[in-house]
Design a protein around this motif. Structure first.
Motif, PDB file in Angstrom:
ATOM      1  N   UNK A 152      78.382 -60.220  27.075  1.00 51.96           N
ATOM      2  CA  UNK A 152      78.252 -60.779  25.736  1.00 51.96           C
ATOM      3  C   UNK A 152      76.984 -60.229  25.105  1.00 51.96           C
ATOM      4  N   UNK A 153      77.147 -59.410  24.085  1.00 55.35           N
ATOM      5  CA  UNK A 153      76.036 -58.658  23.517  1.00 55.35           C
ATOM      6  C   UNK A 153      75.316 -59.499  22.449  1.00 55.35           C
ATOM      7  N   UNK A 154      74.327 -60.265  22.907  1.00 56.03           N
ATOM      8  CA  UNK A 154      73.567 -61.126  22.011  1.00 56.03           C
ATOM      9  C   UNK A 154      72.873 -60.326  20.918  1.00 56.03           C
ATOM     10  N   UNK A 155      72.314 -59.180  21.304  1.00 53.05           N
ATOM     11  CA  UNK A 155      71.600 -58.364  20.333  1.00 53.05           C
ATOM     12  C   UNK A 155      72.496 -57.876  19.216  1.00 53.05           C
ATOM     13  N   UNK A 156      73.749 -57.554  19.548  1.00 54.33           N
ATOM     14  CA  UNK A 156      74.703 -57.135  18.524  1.00 54.33           C
ATOM     15  C   UNK A 156      75.108 -58.317  17.649  1.00 54.33           C
ATOM     16  N   UNK A 157      75.395 -59.457  18.272  1.00 60.35           N
ATOM     17  CA  UNK A 157      75.808 -60.635  17.507  1.00 60.35           C
ATOM     18  C   UNK A 157      74.732 -61.069  16.526  1.00 60.35           C
ATOM     19  N   UNK A 158      73.469 -60.894  16.896  1.00 57.99           N
ATOM     20  CA  UNK A 158      72.363 -61.242  15.998  1.00 57.99           C
ATOM     21  C   UNK A 158      72.306 -60.347  14.764  1.00 57.99           C
ATOM     22  N   UNK A 159      73.041 -59.238  14.791  1.00 62.25           N
ATOM     23  CA  UNK A 159      73.077 -58.312  13.651  1.00 62.25           C
ATOM     24  C   UNK A 159      74.489 -58.230  13.063  1.00 62.25           C
ATOM     25  N   UNK A 160      75.287 -59.245  13.295  1.00 64.31           N
ATOM     26  CA  UNK A 160      76.657 -59.258  12.794  1.00 64.31           C
ATOM     27  C   UNK A 160      76.636 -59.518  11.285  1.00 64.31           C
ATOM     28  N   UNK A 161      77.111 -58.576  10.466  1.00 59.73           N
ATOM     29  CA  UNK A 161      77.061 -58.767   9.011  1.00 59.73           C
ATOM     30  C   UNK A 161      77.963 -59.886   8.513  1.00 59.73           C
ATOM     31  N   UNK A 162      78.899 -60.348   9.367  1.00 60.86           N
ATOM     32  CA  UNK A 162      79.727 -61.479   8.982  1.00 60.86           C
ATOM     33  C   UNK A 162      78.929 -62.782   8.975  1.00 60.86           C
ATOM     34  N   UNK A 163      77.768 -62.783   9.599  1.00 61.57           N
ATOM     35  CA  UNK A 163      76.934 -63.978   9.696  1.00 61.57           C
ATOM     36  C   UNK A 163      75.605 -63.797   8.976  1.00 61.57           C
ATOM     37  N   UNK A 164      75.014 -62.601   9.070  1.00 63.29           N
ATOM     38  CA  UNK A 164      73.668 -62.351   8.547  1.00 63.29           C
ATOM     39  C   UNK A 164      73.731 -61.287   7.450  1.00 63.29           C
ATOM     40  N   UNK A 165      73.316 -61.650   6.235  1.00 63.18           N
ATOM     41  CA  UNK A 165      73.240 -60.670   5.157  1.00 63.18           C
ATOM     42  C   UNK A 165      72.187 -59.620   5.497  1.00 63.18           C
ATOM     43  N   UNK A 166      72.511 -58.357   5.203  1.00 64.10           N
ATOM     44  CA  UNK A 166      71.569 -57.267   5.476  1.00 64.10           C
ATOM     45  C   UNK A 166      70.938 -57.442   6.862  1.00 64.10           C
ATOM     46  N   UNK A 167      71.756 -57.434   7.907  1.00 62.48           N
ATOM     47  CA  UNK A 167      71.271 -57.821   9.236  1.00 62.48           C
ATOM     48  C   UNK A 167      70.189 -56.934   9.808  1.00 62.48           C
ATOM     49  N   UNK A 168      70.070 -55.685   9.355  1.00 68.77           N
ATOM     50  CA  UNK A 168      69.063 -54.790   9.910  1.00 68.77           C
ATOM     51  C   UNK A 168      67.742 -54.855   9.151  1.00 68.77           C
ATOM     52  N   UNK A 169      67.636 -55.792   8.206  1.00 65.72           N
ATOM     53  CA  UNK A 169      66.384 -56.011   7.497  1.00 65.72           C
ATOM     54  C   UNK A 169      65.682 -57.241   8.065  1.00 65.72           C
ATOM     55  N   UNK A 170      64.358 -57.165   8.189  1.00 70.94           N
ATOM     56  CA  UNK A 170      63.568 -58.318   8.618  1.00 70.94           C
ATOM     57  C   UNK A 170      63.314 -59.183   7.390  1.00 70.94           C
ATOM     58  N   UNK A 171      63.871 -60.395   7.396  1.00 73.54           N
ATOM     59  CA  UNK A 171      63.770 -61.283   6.237  1.00 73.54           C
ATOM     60  C   UNK A 171      63.530 -62.708   6.717  1.00 73.54           C
ATOM     61  N   UNK A 172      62.272 -63.136   6.706  1.00 66.74           N
ATOM     62  CA  UNK A 172      61.948 -64.473   7.208  1.00 66.74           C
ATOM     63  C   UNK A 172      62.238 -65.559   6.174  1.00 66.74           C
ATOM     64  N   UNK A 173      62.775 -65.164   5.004  1.00 66.00           N
ATOM     65  CA  UNK A 173      63.152 -66.158   3.992  1.00 66.00           C
ATOM     66  C   UNK A 173      64.648 -66.438   4.017  1.00 66.00           C
TER      67      UNK A 173
END
Length: 405
Positions: free
Chosen positions: A316-337
Motif C-alpha cells: 500500500x503506497x502511502x506516499x502515492x496516496x498522499x499525492x492523489x489528485x482525487x483527494x489533494x488539489x495540486x498534490x505536488x505543491x507544498x501548501x500549508x493553507x
C-alpha cells in the motif's frame, strides 16, 4: 470473495509494477513522486512478478482495502528477516492482540502527555542550539536525531547518550524492508538487530534493578503482572528505543531542507504561529518518510477487475496516496493553507494500526522548527545533503546547514 470492483479480470488491466515504479532505480528512490503520478493516473493496481504481490496507489483504495478484516498485518512480518522481532509487539499483531498490547503504552502518548514531552523536546533543542558556534554551522541530521532520540529516551526513562550508535545500526537494518532487498541487506540487518536486541535486553535488566518512573518501568511492571510476555516486553521496548526517532527525524530534515530551498516558507512559518500544526501536517503529506506499508490477504479479492488471491501481499503506497489528485488539489505543491478535508494524509498509516507516536512526532517536528525560528532568520544549505533512500524508507545521512541570526 470480497469485492470493491466486480468487472471480469483482464490481464492487461494489471501491469507489472516496475513499468511504473522501478524499485531500485536511483532516480525513483530520490524522487518517486513523478512515478507515483503516472501510476495514479494509469495503473491503480499493479502486480509484482518478483514475489507475486500486488501494489495499490490510490487513496480511496488504501482506505478501503487496508481496513478490510480479511487484510491482515501479522503474516507479513514473517517475511521481514531480522524484523520478525516485531511479531511480538502491537505493530505485528492483528486483533485482539494488537489492542491488548497497545493499551499498555497508550497512556504515555495522550495529548496531555505529549504536551509534557514537547517541553522536553524544546529544552533539548535549546541546549543543542546554545552549543552552536558563531558561524551557525550544524548538521541538521545530527540535530534531528539527537533531539528525537533523547526525547524518546526521556519517555522510557533510560540513558540517552547512544543516539549515534542507534542511528548507525538503524541505517544498517532498514534496507531489508524494501521491495528488492539483497542477501547482504538481510545479513546486515540481522547483525544490526542482534546488537540492538542485546542493548534493549540490558536496558530492561537495568530497569528491573532500578524501576523508577517512565514507560519502560511501566512495561516491566506489566510483564511482572502477567499482562505481557518477556518476548513482548523486549519487542515493544526495542521498537520505541530504536524506531521512535526515525519518522520525526526524517521530517525535521525534510522541512529544514525545504526551508533552504523556499526561504518564503521559513518566513511564513515564523510569521504565522497559528499555522504551525498545519505546516507540519502538510510536510508529512508532502514527503512521507516511510512511503509504503505491507499487508496480506486472507481471502480472495477483486480490485479494479483484477483477481487477487488469498495469501498474497498488498503493498500500500502511502506516499502515492498522499499525492492523489482525487483527494489533494495540486498534490505536488507544498501548501500549508489547505482546507481541513485535504490534510488527512496517510503518512502515519491508518485504521487500528495508525502510528501510536504520531502526536509525539508531530510535536517534536513543530517544536524543533519553532525553536530555530525563534533564534534565526534564515536556513542555508552549505553543501549537498547525503540522502539515501529505498522504495520503503527515506533517510538523510547528512544535512549541512548554516543558521543565520
Amino acid at each position: 470473495m470480497s469485492t470493491h470492483t466486480t468487472a471480469v479480470t483482464v490481464p492487461g488491466q494489471c501491469p507489472e509494477v516496475t513499468r511504473y515504479l522501478p524499485w531500485t532505480d536511483p532516480q525513483f528512490r530520490i524522487d518517486p513522486y513523478p512515478y507515483y503520478a503516472r501510476a495514479l493516473a494509469e495503473a491503480p493496481i499493479m502486480r509484482d512478478d518478483h514475489d507475486g504481490s500486488f501494489v495499490l496507489t490510490r487513496y480511496e483504495d488504501l482506505m478501503h482495502y487496508g481496513r478490510l478484516p480479511s487484510v491482515r498485518i501479522a503474516p507479513e512480518w514473517e517475511k521481514a528477516g531480522a524484523w520478525r522481532v516485531l511479531l511480538d509487539m502491537a505493530l505485528g499483531h492483528d486483533e485482539p492482540g494488537h489492542t491488548r498490547l497497545r493499551r499498555l503504552t497508550s497512556k504515555w502518548f495522550t495529548p496531555k502527555r505529549v504536551r509534557e514531552w514537547a517541553e522536553t523536546t524544546a529544552a533539548i533543542t535549546d541546549r543543542l542550539l546554545d552549543g552552536l558556534g558563531q558561524d551557525g554551522l550544524v548538521d541538521g541530521s545530527d540535530l534531528a536525531v539527537e533531539v528525537t532520540h533523547r526525547t524518546v529516551c526521556h519517555i522510557l526513562n533510560i540513558p540517552a547518550d547512544d543516539h549515534d550508535e542507534v542511528r548507525r545500526k538503524m541505517r544498517q537494518a532498514m534496507p531489508i524492508l524494501s521491495a528488492r532487498p539483497s542477501q547482504q541487506d538481510f545479513e546486515r540487518a540481522e547483525e544490526a538487530l542482534d546488537e540492538l536486541r542485546g542493548r534493549t535486553a540490558a536496558l530492561i535488566e537495568a530497569k528491573r534493578k532500578n524501576p523508577g518512573e517512565g514507560l519502560l518501568g511501566s512495561l516491566v511492571a506489566a510483564q511482572d503482572r502477567g499482562e505481557m510476555t518477556a518476548a513482548e516486553l523486549l519487542a515493544t521496548t526495542l521498537f520505541f528505543y530504536v524506531v521512535g526517532h526515525m519518522d520525526a527525524t526524517y521530517l525535521i530534515c525534510s522541512g529544514l531542507h525545504l526551508f533552504t530551498r523556499r526561504p518564503d516558507l521559513f518566513d511564513a512559518f515564523r510569521e504565522n504561529p497559528d499555522k504551525h500544526e498545519a505546516f507540519v501536517a502538510e510536510l508529512a503529506r508532502f514527503d512521507a518518510p516511510e512511503p509504503v506499508v505491507t499487508r496480506a490477504t486472507t481471502e480472495d479479492l477483486v480490485i479494479h477487475g483484477v483477481h487477487v488471491p488469498a495469501g498474497r501481499s498488498l503493498r500500500l503506497m502511502l506516499g502515492a496516496a498522499n499525492h492523489d489528485p482525487a483527494v489533494f488539489d495540486n498534490p505536488d505543491e507544498f501548501d500549508f493553507t489547505r482546507p481541513p478535508e485535504q490534510t488527512r494524509n496517510l503518512t502515519f498509516s491508518f485504521g487500528s494500526h495508525g502510528c501510536q507516536g504520531r502526536l509525539l512526532a508531530e510535536a517534536e517536528i513543530r517544536v524543533v522548527f519553532e525553536r530555530i525560528a525563534a533564534r534565526f532568520s534564515r536556513v542555508e544549505l552549505t553543501a549537498e545533503p547525503d540522502i539515501r533512500n529505498t522504495d520503503a524508507s527515506r533517510h538523510y545521512f547528512t544535512l549541512p546547514l548554516r543558521l543565520h541570526s
